[in-house]
Design an enzyme around this catalytic site. Structure first.
Site, PDB file in Angstrom:
ATOM      1  N   ASP A  50     -19.341  -3.279   4.606  1.00 51.37           N
ATOM      2  CA  ASP A  50     -19.385  -1.961   3.488  1.00 51.37           C
ATOM      3  C   ASP A  50     -18.315  -2.348   3.126  1.00 51.37           C
ATOM      4  O   ASP A  50     -17.613  -0.964   3.506  1.00 51.37           O
ATOM      5  CB  ASP A  50     -20.505  -1.388   3.649  1.00 51.37           C
ATOM      6  CG  ASP A  50     -20.646  -0.567   2.169  1.00 51.37           C
ATOM      7  OD1 ASP A  50     -21.572   0.606   2.366  1.00 51.37           O
ATOM      8  OD2 ASP A  50     -19.773  -0.620   1.429  1.00 51.37           O
ATOM      9  N   ASP A  76     -25.907   4.262  -1.903  1.00 45.40           N
ATOM     10  CA  ASP A  76     -25.001   4.677  -1.445  1.00 45.40           C
ATOM     11  C   ASP A  76     -25.267   6.474  -2.084  1.00 45.40           C
ATOM     12  O   ASP A  76     -24.787   6.589  -2.841  1.00 45.40           O
ATOM     13  CB  ASP A  76     -23.200   4.588  -1.956  1.00 45.40           C
ATOM     14  CG  ASP A  76     -22.999   3.127  -0.873  1.00 45.40           C
ATOM     15  OD1 ASP A  76     -22.682   2.418  -1.860  1.00 45.40           O
ATOM     16  OD2 ASP A  76     -22.972   3.150   0.308  1.00 45.40           O
TER      17      ASP A  76
END
Ligand code: DX5
Length: 229
Positions: A181, A41
């Site tokens: 996600d 991320d």
């Protein structure tokens, strides 16, 4: 029209939840547990109110032998930043539709450089906005939390959006991962898989687990048994 073969649903641990003091060791533990795909991320403190990883984290993960590393770019300037992650060896680079002035241009450039292209949408962005670009994608990401931090609660209202995008992928016969996600755990993972997700990013539920191998296996089993057929 050929329908793309459904992919085997996969749990994709997110590095965001890993202990920074032992990042390499945690990645090695993940690999020993059978993890083949890790999500990095990337946050710029502007598109989302947090700062996280850079290209060197992708280099490090690849140097440890992680087969697939996806760079999820939560950044306001994906045109420039995507290049850094391509050069760092990312296998998939995912940009946010909300940050792209010319989505097709950036997606085509990622693919032109031999890297798989992903497009992500935030919870408030409608499914149709993502569906419009399916023909340019190797991965479509539906955020199931507001991006920016790990440990947030799965937004159940995203389940119909997952179903809608899955149906569009089938109707168009595109060979594209449908990734979710945020807030993925033993309860939300089978629900998201049953709705049509085949790539489920899990941070807290895996990298923050005491026994990562057990946590990963339980989640993989959950999406096999109760997820999509
Ligand atoms: C949000 C991040 C998180 C992370 C997973 O911007 O993208 O969703 O990957 O976090 P958990 O699994 O802890 O919700």
């Amino acid at each position: 029209m050929t329908v793309a073969a459904p992919k085997t649903a996969q749990i994709v641990p997110s590095l965001l939840a890993a202990d920074l003091a032992s990042l390499g060791a945690r990645i090695r533990t993940a690999l020993s547990a059978g993890v083949e795909w890790i999500s990095v991320d990337v946050m710029d403190g502007h598109f989302v109110p947090n700062l996280s990883f850079g290209p060197d984290h992708v280099r490090m993960a690849k140097s440890l032998g992680v087969p697939i590393v996806d760079a999820h770019l939560m950044v306001s300037n994906p045109q420039q930043v995507s290049s850094w992650f391509i050069e760092a060896g990312a296998d998939i680079v995912t940009v946010h539709l909300e940050a792209c002035a010319e989505p097709r241009k950036i997606l085509r450039e990622i693919r032109r450089r031999g890297v798989k292209a992903g497009l992500a949408i935030k919870p408030r962005t409608p499914a149709q906005s993502l569906i419009e670009f399916l023909d340019e994608l190797d991965l479509a990401l539906i955020m199931t939390v507001e991006p920016g931090f790990g440990g947030a609660k799965f937004i159940d209202a995203m389940l119909p959006k997952i179903k809608t995008v899955r149906q569009a992928i089938v109707n168009r016969g595109v060979d594209c991962w449908l990734q979710v996600d945020g807030g993925i755990n033993g309860v939300t993972a089978p629900a998201a898989a049953a709705a049509g997700a085949d790539s489920l990013v899990a941070g807290s539920a895996v990298f923050a687990a005491q026994d990562m191998a057990d946590a990963f296996k339980k989640l993989q089993d959950a999406i096999k048994v109760r997820g999509r057929k």
